[in-house]
Design an enzyme around this catalytic site. Structure first.
Site, PDB file in Angstrom:
ATOM      1  N   ASN A  12     -46.964  16.102 -41.254  1.00 15.45           N
ATOM      2  CA  ASN A  12     -47.833  16.301 -39.937  1.00 15.45           C
ATOM      3  C   ASN A  12     -49.144  17.297 -40.414  1.00 15.45           C
ATOM      4  O   ASN A  12     -48.730  18.237 -40.949  1.00 15.45           O
ATOM      5  CB  ASN A  12     -46.903  16.951 -38.893  1.00 15.45           C
ATOM      6  CG  ASN A  12     -47.560  17.323 -37.841  1.00 15.45           C
ATOM      7  OD1 ASN A  12     -48.737  17.724 -37.769  1.00 15.45           O
ATOM      8  ND2 ASN A  12     -46.931  16.771 -36.691  1.00 15.45           N
ATOM      9  N   HIS A  15     -51.732  21.112 -38.271  1.00 10.76           N
ATOM     10  CA  HIS A  15     -52.355  22.648 -38.593  1.00 10.76           C
ATOM     11  C   HIS A  15     -53.191  22.578 -39.479  1.00 10.76           C
ATOM     12  O   HIS A  15     -53.986  23.825 -39.545  1.00 10.76           O
ATOM     13  CB  HIS A  15     -51.169  23.476 -38.592  1.00 10.76           C
ATOM     14  CG  HIS A  15     -50.158  23.399 -37.454  1.00 10.76           C
ATOM     15  ND1 HIS A  15     -50.429  23.891 -36.227  1.00 10.76           N
ATOM     16  CD2 HIS A  15     -48.863  22.993 -37.141  1.00 10.76           C
ATOM     17  CE1 HIS A  15     -49.558  23.601 -35.048  1.00 10.76           C
ATOM     18  NE2 HIS A  15     -48.558  23.304 -35.834  1.00 10.76           N
ATOM     19  N   HIS A  48     -50.489  14.647 -33.845  1.00  9.82           N
ATOM     20  CA  HIS A  48     -50.293  14.934 -32.455  1.00  9.82           C
ATOM     21  C   HIS A  48     -51.644  15.077 -31.490  1.00  9.82           C
ATOM     22  O   HIS A  48     -52.160  16.203 -31.964  1.00  9.82           O
ATOM     23  CB  HIS A  48     -49.088  16.067 -32.138  1.00  9.82           C
ATOM     24  CG  HIS A  48     -48.916  16.012 -30.882  1.00  9.82           C
ATOM     25  ND1 HIS A  48     -47.800  17.149 -30.402  1.00  9.82           N
ATOM     26  CD2 HIS A  48     -49.028  15.652 -29.830  1.00  9.82           C
ATOM     27  CE1 HIS A  48     -47.717  17.245 -28.940  1.00  9.82           C
ATOM     28  NE2 HIS A  48     -48.511  16.326 -28.718  1.00  9.82           N
ATOM     29  N   ARG A  50     -52.843  16.105 -28.677  1.00 14.73           N
ATOM     30  CA  ARG A  50     -52.296  16.690 -27.225  1.00 14.73           C
ATOM     31  C   ARG A  50     -53.417  16.600 -26.367  1.00 14.73           C
ATOM     32  O   ARG A  50     -54.390  16.428 -26.537  1.00 14.73           O
ATOM     33  CB  ARG A  50     -52.212  18.383 -27.494  1.00 14.73           C
ATOM     34  CG  ARG A  50     -51.007  18.651 -28.492  1.00 14.73           C
ATOM     35  CD  ARG A  50     -50.722  20.032 -28.625  1.00 14.73           C
ATOM     36  NE  ARG A  50     -50.371  20.605 -27.351  1.00 14.73           N
ATOM     37  CZ  ARG A  50     -49.090  20.847 -27.045  1.00 14.73           C
ATOM     38  NH1 ARG A  50     -48.098  20.730 -28.104  1.00 14.73           N
ATOM     39  NH2 ARG A  50     -48.698  21.299 -26.004  1.00 14.73           N
ATOM     40  N   ARG A  54     -56.026  20.683 -28.808  1.00  4.74           N
ATOM     41  CA  ARG A  54     -55.750  22.235 -29.178  1.00  4.74           C
ATOM     42  C   ARG A  54     -56.076  22.030 -30.924  1.00  4.74           C
ATOM     43  O   ARG A  54     -56.381  23.031 -31.407  1.00  4.74           O
ATOM     44  CB  ARG A  54     -54.627  22.949 -28.868  1.00  4.74           C
ATOM     45  CG  ARG A  54     -53.595  22.465 -29.664  1.00  4.74           C
ATOM     46  CD  ARG A  54     -52.314  23.726 -29.189  1.00  4.74           C
ATOM     47  NE  ARG A  54     -52.077  23.725 -27.797  1.00  4.74           N
ATOM     48  CZ  ARG A  54     -50.769  24.096 -27.394  1.00  4.74           C
ATOM     49  NH1 ARG A  54     -49.835  24.469 -28.503  1.00  4.74           N
ATOM     50  NH2 ARG A  54     -50.229  24.087 -26.006  1.00  4.74           N
ATOM     51  N   GLU A  75     -48.311  11.131 -32.456  1.00  7.50           N
ATOM     52  CA  GLU A  75     -47.376  11.803 -31.450  1.00  7.50           C
ATOM     53  C   GLU A  75     -48.351  11.975 -30.159  1.00  7.50           C
ATOM     54  O   GLU A  75     -49.502  12.161 -30.176  1.00  7.50           O
ATOM     55  CB  GLU A  75     -47.223  13.014 -31.841  1.00  7.50           C
ATOM     56  CG  GLU A  75     -45.968  13.128 -32.967  1.00  7.50           C
ATOM     57  CD  GLU A  75     -45.636  14.413 -33.392  1.00  7.50           C
ATOM     58  OE1 GLU A  75     -46.005  15.285 -32.797  1.00  7.50           O
ATOM     59  OE2 GLU A  75     -45.051  14.657 -34.608  1.00  7.50           O
ATOM     60  N   THR A 106     -44.227  21.721 -29.359  1.00 11.45           N
ATOM     61  CA  THR A 106     -43.006  20.866 -28.524  1.00 11.45           C
ATOM     62  C   THR A 106     -41.872  21.623 -28.470  1.00 11.45           C
ATOM     63  O   THR A 106     -40.898  21.349 -29.498  1.00 11.45           O
ATOM     64  CB  THR A 106     -43.029  19.404 -29.262  1.00 11.45           C
ATOM     65  OG1 THR A 106     -44.445  19.174 -29.601  1.00 11.45           O
ATOM     66  CG2 THR A 106     -42.335  18.335 -28.250  1.00 11.45           C
ATOM     67  N   GLU A 156     -36.441  10.358 -32.791  1.00 14.36           N
ATOM     68  CA  GLU A 156     -36.638  11.241 -33.560  1.00 14.36           C
ATOM     69  C   GLU A 156     -35.824  12.486 -33.014  1.00 14.36           C
ATOM     70  O   GLU A 156     -36.095  13.020 -32.007  1.00 14.36           O
ATOM     71  CB  GLU A 156     -38.148  11.863 -33.774  1.00 14.36           C
ATOM     72  CG  GLU A 156     -38.250  12.796 -34.629  1.00 14.36           C
ATOM     73  CD  GLU A 156     -39.838  13.183 -35.083  1.00 14.36           C
ATOM     74  OE1 GLU A 156     -40.530  12.148 -35.459  1.00 14.36           O
ATOM     75  OE2 GLU A 156     -40.079  14.460 -35.597  1.00 14.36           O
ATOM     76  N   HIS A 199     -39.041  18.929 -36.787  1.00 12.44           N
ATOM     77  CA  HIS A 199     -39.527  20.119 -35.868  1.00 12.44           C
ATOM     78  C   HIS A 199     -38.890  21.320 -36.728  1.00 12.44           C
ATOM     79  O   HIS A 199     -37.334  21.408 -36.771  1.00 12.44           O
ATOM     80  CB  HIS A 199     -39.158  20.082 -34.552  1.00 12.44           C
ATOM     81  CG  HIS A 199     -40.122  21.007 -33.970  1.00 12.44           C
ATOM     82  ND1 HIS A 199     -39.994  22.244 -33.721  1.00 12.44           N
ATOM     83  CD2 HIS A 199     -41.244  20.854 -33.032  1.00 12.44           C
ATOM     84  CE1 HIS A 199     -41.437  22.730 -32.993  1.00 12.44           C
ATOM     85  NE2 HIS A 199     -41.937  21.726 -32.608  1.00 12.44           N
TER      86      HIS A 199
HETATM   87  N1  PXP Z   1     -41.807  15.841 -34.963  1.00 20.74           N
HETATM   88  C1  PXP Z   1     -42.397  16.004 -33.770  1.00 20.74           C
HETATM   89  C2  PXP Z   1     -42.148  14.678 -32.774  1.00 20.74           C
HETATM   90  C3  PXP Z   1     -43.334  17.132 -33.440  1.00 20.74           C
HETATM   91  O1  PXP Z   1     -43.732  17.107 -32.134  1.00 20.74           O
HETATM   92  C4  PXP Z   1     -43.663  17.863 -34.650  1.00 20.74           C
HETATM   93  C5  PXP Z   1     -44.321  19.269 -34.039  1.00 20.74           C
HETATM   94  O2  PXP Z   1     -45.740  18.613 -33.710  1.00 20.74           O
HETATM   95  C6  PXP Z   1     -42.825  17.636 -35.727  1.00 20.74           C
HETATM   96  C7  PXP Z   1     -42.261  16.708 -35.942  1.00 20.74           C
HETATM   97  C8  PXP Z   1     -43.403  18.816 -36.795  1.00 20.74           C
HETATM   98  O3  PXP Z   1     -42.846  19.951 -36.395  1.00 20.74           O
HETATM   99  P1  PXP Z   1     -43.082  21.185 -37.463  1.00 20.74           P
HETATM  100  O4  PXP Z   1     -44.643  21.219 -37.465  1.00 20.74           O
HETATM  101  O5  PXP Z   1     -42.403  22.154 -37.072  1.00 20.74           O
HETATM  102  O6  PXP Z   1     -42.729  20.765 -38.868  1.00 20.74           O
END
Ligand code: PXP
Length: 265
Positions: A12, A15, A48, A50, A54, A75, A106, A156, A199
């Site tokens: 992901n 960030h 994602h 959003r 952001r 996402e 989330t 998921e 997550h």
């Molecule tokens: N899976 C989903 C559905 C999420 O919303 C997120 C966070 O955006 C993640 C995985 C990844 O989570 P993390 O950034 O805490 O590893």
């Protein structure tokens, strides 16, 4: 020796965009991070979009779809605006997540029981467009059973509560959350759902959850981007891959002998 199903790593890149947006410019570029992660062994990229934009922006999602060679997992919240963007982007997969503007991340799973009627046509539209729909839910039996009825091919499992308890050293809570995940993964698999998880995962929790044979994909972001600041993204992807492979190795030992040959839990 029975071979466990492969475990995919979805990275992901949200960030990287968070960091970029801190100065409202173009650097660091999340697409560059995605390309690097793939080069280092990622099996897919997650981002994602959003509603408040952001981190990931609309043009990031379009560029990810155009430029990466691996599946894109888009996402998003189940809103008409997002559906339009997803249908135009045509990602490999859409993961439907709950969204609240004031949340830091989330925070919980999607309530597919409560939102069944709203989600059904939404999922059907994405299914018809050839997009693989995944529902980000807690490992709760009613949510899992409803997800299967909604004809989403994938869930998921939200691992956030478990990962927080592990990191905070709350052993009893961590164990209870882990058992929920173990049971939820088995139930979802028996209902015909593909099981992914994500997550809050880090090397320790990713290694542990890799031992569950039903789980075929982990989506990981925040921890990896943080680690990448110190050792680089390529090294972080390789280290995460190695942790997942160690966990998968423990599963092979258990399957083969009906017990844990490694002697560890
Ligand atoms: N899976 C989903 C559905 C999420 O919303 C997120 C966070 O955006 C993640 C995985 C990844 O989570 P993390 O950034 O805490 O590893």
């Amino acid at each position: 020796m029975p071979k466990p199903p492969p475990l995919r790593l979805g990275v992901n890149v949200d960030h990287v965009a968070t960091l970029r947006n801190a100065r409202a410019g173009e650097r660091p570029d999340p697409v560059r991070a995605a390309l690097l992660a793939i080069e280092a062994g990622a099996d897919g990229i997650t981002a994602h979009l959003r509603e408040d934009r952001r981190h990931i922006r609309d043009e990031d999602m379009a560029r990810l779809k155009a430029e990466i060679s691996k599946p894109l997992n888009f996402e998003m919240a189940a809103t008409p605006d997002m559906l339009k963007i997803a249908l135009a982007t045509k990602p490999h997969a859409v993961c439907l997540v709950p969204e609240r503007r004031e949340e830091l991340t989330t925070e919980g799973g999607l309530d597919v029981v409560g939102q069944h009627n709203a989600l059904a046509p939404f999922i059907a539209t994405l299914n018809d467009a050839g997009v693989r729909v995944s529902l980000f839910i807690a490992a709760e039996p009613r949510q899992i059973e409803t997800a299967a009825k909604l004809r989403a091919p994938v869930i998921e499992i939200h691992t956030g509560a478990w990962c927080d308890a592990v990191v905070d050293g709350h052993a009893a809570k961590a164990e209870a959350e882990w058992q929920r995940i173990v049971a939820g993964a088995a139930l979802a698999h028996s209902a015909g759902l593909e099981v992914q998880a994500g997550h809050g995962l880090d090397y320790v929790t990713a290694e542990k959850i890799a031992s569950l044979p039903e789980v075929v994909e982990l989506n990981i972001g925040y921890y990896m981007i943080g680690e990448a600041l110190f050792v680089g993204l390529g090294e972080t992807v390789r280290a995460m891959r190695a942790a997942m492979d160690r966990g998968r190795g423990k599963l092979v030992s258990r399957d083969h002998a009906g017990q844990n040959l490694t002697g560890r839990a």
